[in-house]
Design a protein around this motif. Structure first.
Motif, PDB file in Angstrom:
ATOM      1  N   THR A  21      36.081  44.336  26.471  1.00 58.82           N
ATOM      2  CA  THR A  21      35.769  45.374  25.495  1.00 58.82           C
ATOM      3  C   THR A  21      36.295  46.734  25.945  1.00 58.82           C
ATOM      4  N   VAL A  22      36.807  46.807  27.157  1.00 56.96           N
ATOM      5  CA  VAL A  22      37.445  48.061  27.570  1.00 56.96           C
ATOM      6  C   VAL A  22      38.952  47.904  27.415  1.00 56.96           C
ATOM      7  N   GLY A  26      41.467  52.992  28.443  1.00 55.69           N
ATOM      8  CA  GLY A  26      40.133  53.346  28.925  1.00 55.69           C
ATOM      9  C   GLY A  26      39.997  53.128  30.421  1.00 55.69           C
ATOM     10  N   ARG A  27      40.505  51.998  30.882  1.00 59.81           N
ATOM     11  CA  ARG A  27      40.425  51.684  32.309  1.00 59.81           C
ATOM     12  C   ARG A  27      41.217  52.694  33.132  1.00 59.81           C
ATOM     13  N   SER A  30      39.518  56.085  33.344  1.00 62.64           N
ATOM     14  CA  SER A  30      38.404  56.071  34.280  1.00 62.64           C
ATOM     15  C   SER A  30      38.890  56.202  35.724  1.00 62.64           C
ATOM     16  N   ARG A 112      40.032  45.857  46.107  1.00 63.09           N
ATOM     17  CA  ARG A 112      38.802  45.722  45.323  1.00 63.09           C
ATOM     18  C   ARG A 112      39.088  45.931  43.839  1.00 63.09           C
ATOM     19  N   GLU A 117      38.904  44.015  36.045  1.00 66.59           N
ATOM     20  CA  GLU A 117      39.698  43.790  34.848  1.00 66.59           C
ATOM     21  C   GLU A 117      41.010  44.559  34.840  1.00 66.59           C
ATOM     22  N   LEU A 118      41.119  45.581  35.703  1.00 64.36           N
ATOM     23  CA  LEU A 118      42.369  46.352  35.789  1.00 64.36           C
ATOM     24  C   LEU A 118      43.527  45.455  36.179  1.00 64.36           C
TER      25      LEU A 118
ATOM     26  N   ARG B  80      38.173  37.336  33.714  1.00 66.20           N
ATOM     27  CA  ARG B  80      37.673  38.521  34.440  1.00 66.20           C
ATOM     28  C   ARG B  80      36.494  39.234  33.772  1.00 66.20           C
ATOM     29  N   PRO B  81      36.524  39.436  32.424  1.00 66.82           N
ATOM     30  CA  PRO B  81      35.395  40.162  31.839  1.00 66.82           C
ATOM     31  C   PRO B  81      34.075  39.410  31.967  1.00 66.82           C
ATOM     32  N   ARG B  82      34.121  38.127  32.311  1.00 61.76           N
ATOM     33  CA  ARG B  82      32.885  37.337  32.336  1.00 61.76           C
ATOM     34  C   ARG B  82      32.413  37.010  33.746  1.00 61.76           C
ATOM     35  N   ARG B 103      30.470  54.983  38.061  1.00 63.75           N
ATOM     36  CA  ARG B 103      31.029  55.419  36.781  1.00 63.75           C
ATOM     37  C   ARG B 103      32.491  54.989  36.637  1.00 63.75           C
ATOM     38  N   TRP B 105      33.912  52.473  38.085  1.00 67.68           N
ATOM     39  CA  TRP B 105      33.971  51.027  37.901  1.00 67.68           C
ATOM     40  C   TRP B 105      33.498  50.644  36.500  1.00 67.68           C
ATOM     41  N   GLY B 107      33.881  52.288  33.803  1.00 62.48           N
ATOM     42  CA  GLY B 107      34.945  52.552  32.844  1.00 62.48           C
ATOM     43  C   GLY B 107      35.993  51.453  32.830  1.00 62.48           C
ATOM     44  N   CYS B 108      35.969  50.618  33.841  1.00 62.89           N
ATOM     45  CA  CYS B 108      36.956  49.538  33.946  1.00 62.89           C
ATOM     46  C   CYS B 108      36.318  48.177  33.665  1.00 62.89           C
ATOM     47  N   THR B 109      35.050  48.166  33.228  1.00 60.85           N
ATOM     48  CA  THR B 109      34.325  46.905  33.101  1.00 60.85           C
ATOM     49  C   THR B 109      33.783  46.717  31.686  1.00 60.85           C
ATOM     50  N   SER B 110      34.053  45.565  31.120  1.00 59.81           N
ATOM     51  CA  SER B 110      33.557  45.278  29.775  1.00 59.81           C
ATOM     52  C   SER B 110      32.044  45.110  29.786  1.00 59.81           C
ATOM     53  N   GLY B 111      31.385  45.739  28.822  1.00 59.55           N
ATOM     54  CA  GLY B 111      29.937  45.589  28.673  1.00 59.55           C
ATOM     55  C   GLY B 111      29.151  46.052  29.882  1.00 59.55           C
ATOM     56  N   LEU B 147      28.254  46.803  41.740  1.00 56.52           N
ATOM     57  CA  LEU B 147      29.484  46.751  40.963  1.00 56.52           C
ATOM     58  C   LEU B 147      29.765  45.330  40.488  1.00 56.52           C
ATOM     59  N   ALA B 148      29.436  44.349  41.336  1.00 57.97           N
ATOM     60  CA  ALA B 148      29.631  42.954  40.936  1.00 57.97           C
ATOM     61  C   ALA B 148      28.746  42.617  39.736  1.00 57.97           C
TER      62      ALA B 148
END
Lengths: 274, 340
Positions: A21-22, A26-27, A30, A112, A117-118, B80-82, B103, B105, B107-111, B147-148
């Motif tokens: 969803t990002v 957006g990534r 950030s 890391r 998702e990046l 990856r998003p899951r 913050r 991380w 911005g780079c993570t879905s949901g 973060l995980a």
């Protein structure tokens, strides 16, 4: 194989897999914001990036005044302005980013980030954004300053100057990533950046314009990575660049960029050597 | 939802590093939805090498990985998003604060969860404004865990999550992992703390030299291990003075100095026989120690057995099916008899 087809069938689709969803933008935004914070906190890097390119052109002035420019059809301003942009690309963008990439690698940050998702290109691009923005702002400030203080007049072919700046802002981050691959530490990265910095300052038309060099030397020097940027921006002001020369400069810049991207894809190191 | 469908499916997985070192040599296992699977192994057994392939950080040299039905490497944007993961060593810019790191991380993570929720999950709320470089090793692990967990992952990969934590931090992490599992999160854990695996895992596998030496529930793996009895031989007595060891259900023994060590799969029978003999003979068994099979025992034996087999195997002959072959070997056939 049977298990593979099994996942396709029936009830599992009810789980409605949540996709990403990002967005890539957006990534990267950030990541860029975090990098900007880091840059602001790293005093030494910050001052080197912001002030060196502002001060260097001033020191160039007396040297340039001694040159025989009239014969080459150049004014002091049209020599110093492209050089100022060149210094900005070298120090605010290239040198700063070599340190950033090496530091993030050594701190295992790149490793890391790659687990999330990046994508790889997003990581390198996002990290480059603050430096590129500083470089851009600096170039604009220097241009205005040169125009105001050195009587360079209005650009005769502004499009060429814009193209020169844009290709420079794309090429030099890529070259920084390549350079960072050839170092084992942040300090080593600064050493690794020296050859290209020195060659670019001495032979890319920043200090000594191509027009003043012997022809044969100029032909070789024009192929260096900073040269097309200088050529295009100077040509943008003087309007003396032929279409053929402009295309040649753009082609040189693109060739370096493609080469750098290829090298990054092949050799960029995401983890420290242990 | 079909809960029988494996969330992680690994088939004959292989990994070869540049230079030819074969770190993973044919590993196969499955992890079901909501299950907690632990990979154990000595240093260099191939735990991290295996997990990195399942996380999609590198392509395997051979074999197949499926996570949530997808190839984690070639279909990374579907996977990856899951998932959420924690590396053995987290990498965070040391000059960012905890809050800024989360913050960035997020911005780079879905949901992504809200920052405050992520920090309170791992008990770092009060450290939000602190730079990462000022965190203790344990706090860094917890930031990594936050973060995980940021994207509410369906599958969580934890590579030695409690290394560097103090006893309390370790307990808190275990509690958190249990809660996550209770809400249906599938967890793949690597650890070298055996109690961690024993306490948390639904099933586990012990890796050795890139292969699964034994796998099963902690109870199954423990049950496959012989129990042990050891005591000091009374002065003037020799092993031959004891009742015939076969009749006590003892499968092997060794003498180290004055100490006699017995192995048995029938602990009660062996102990009763021995104590009855002692009572009748009127001797005291000093230093008497009776213990059932443990995961630690299994772990140590596998390390030993497999390296012995490796030596005999010399070259080639890697028709593995290692799991079964090694598993039964460690169930007792390779016991050696040392008689003083």
């Amino acid at each position: 194989m049977s298990a593979g087809t099994g996942t396709e069938t029936g009830t599992s689709t009810a789980a409605a897999p949540v996709g990403a969803t990002v967005t890539a933008v957006g990534r990267m935004t950030s990541l860029a914001r975090a990098e900007l914070t880091l840059l602001a906190r790293s005093r030494a890097t910050f001052f080197a990036a912001v002030f060196v390119p502002l001060v260097l052109p001033l020191s160039l002035r007396s040297t340039v005044e001694d040159m025989d420019l009239k014969e080459a059809g150049l004014s002091i301003g049209s020599v110093i302005l492209p050089s100022a942009v060149g210094f900005s690309l070298l120090f605010a963008v290239y040198s700063a980013l070599v340190s950033v990439y090496a530091a993030r690698r050594e701190e295992l940050v790149l490793k890391r980030l790659r687990t999330g998702e990046l994508r790889d290109a997003e990581i390198l691009t996002g990290a480059a954004v603050p430096s590129v923005l500083i470089g851009l702002v600096q170039c604009l400030v220097l241009t205005v300053a040169c125009a105001a203080l050195m009587d360079v007049g209005t650009p005769q072919a502004p499009l060429l100057a814009v193209v020169g700046l844009v290709v420079g802002l794309v090429m030099w981050p890529a070259l920084a990533a390549v350079t960072a691959s050839f170092s084992r530490s942040v300090e080593g990265a600064q050493v690794a950046a020296m050859p290209l910095l020195l060659v670019s300052m001495l032979a890319s038309g920043t200090v000594v314009p191509f027009e003043v060099m012997p022809d044969r030397v100029a032909t070789v020097c024009e192929l260096l990575p900073l040269s097309p940027v200088i050529t295009l921006i100077r040509g943008g002001w003087t309007g003396s660049l032929s279409g053929y020369e402009a295309l040649g400069a753009v082609a040189t810049a693109l060739a370096w960029t493609v080469l750098a991207v290829f090298a990054v894809r092949k050799w960029f190191r995401w983890e420290p050597r242990r | 939802m079909n809960t029988n469908e494996p969330v992680i499916e690994v088939t004959d997985l292989r990994r070869v590093y540049a230079g030819g070192f074969e770190a993973v040599r044919g590993v196969s296992f499955q992890v079901g939805r909501g299950e907690l699977f632990a990979l154990l192994g000595t240093n260099g057994a191939g735990k991290t090498s295996t997990v990195e392939l399942i996380e999609g950080l590198a392509p395997p040299a051979g074999g197949r990985v499926r996570v949530l039905g997808h190839d984690p490497y070639s279909e990374r944007s579907a996977v990856r998003p899951r998932i959420g993961l924690m590396l053995q060593e987290g990498g965070f810019p040391s000059e960012l604060t905890v809050s800024e790191t989360v913050r960035m991380w997020a911005g780079c993570t879905s949901g992504a969860r809200p920052e405050s929720e992520a920090l309170s999950l791992v008990g770092l709320t009060r450290r939000a404004g602190v730079r990462v470089k000022q965190l203790s090793g344990g706090e860094k692990r917890r930031l990594d865990l936050a973060l995980a967990l940021l994207g509410r992952p369906e599958v969580l990969f934890l590579d030695e999550p409690t290394t560097g934590l103090d006893a309390e931090g370790r307990q808190e992490t275990w509690e958190l992992v249990r809660e996550l599992r209770a809400t249906g999160t599938t967890v793949l854990l690597t650890t070298h703390y055996l109690e961690e695996a024993e306490g948390l895992a639904d099933r586990l596998a012990i890796l050795h030299a890139g292969r699964i030496a034994v796998s099963g529930t902690p109870a199954e793996v423990t049950a496959s291990q012989p129990s042990r009895i050891s005591f000091e031989l009374p002065t003037g007595y020799f092993p031959g003075d004891l009742p015939p060891l076969d009749s006590l259900g003892v499968t092997g023994h060794e003498v180290v100095g004055r100490v006699l060590r017995l192995r048995t799969n029938e602990l009660q029978r062996a102990a009763t026989g021995l104590l009855t003999w002692a009572e009748r003979t009127g001797v005291e068994l000093r230093g008497l120690d009776v213990r059932s099979g443990s995961l630690e025992e299994a772990f140590l034996r596998i390390a030993r057995d497999v390296s012995e087999q490796e030596a005999q195997e010399t070259q080639g002959a890697r028709k593995i099916q290692a799991g079964q072959a090694r598993g039964s070997a460690s169930a007792g056939t390779s016991e050696k008899e040392h008689v003083a």
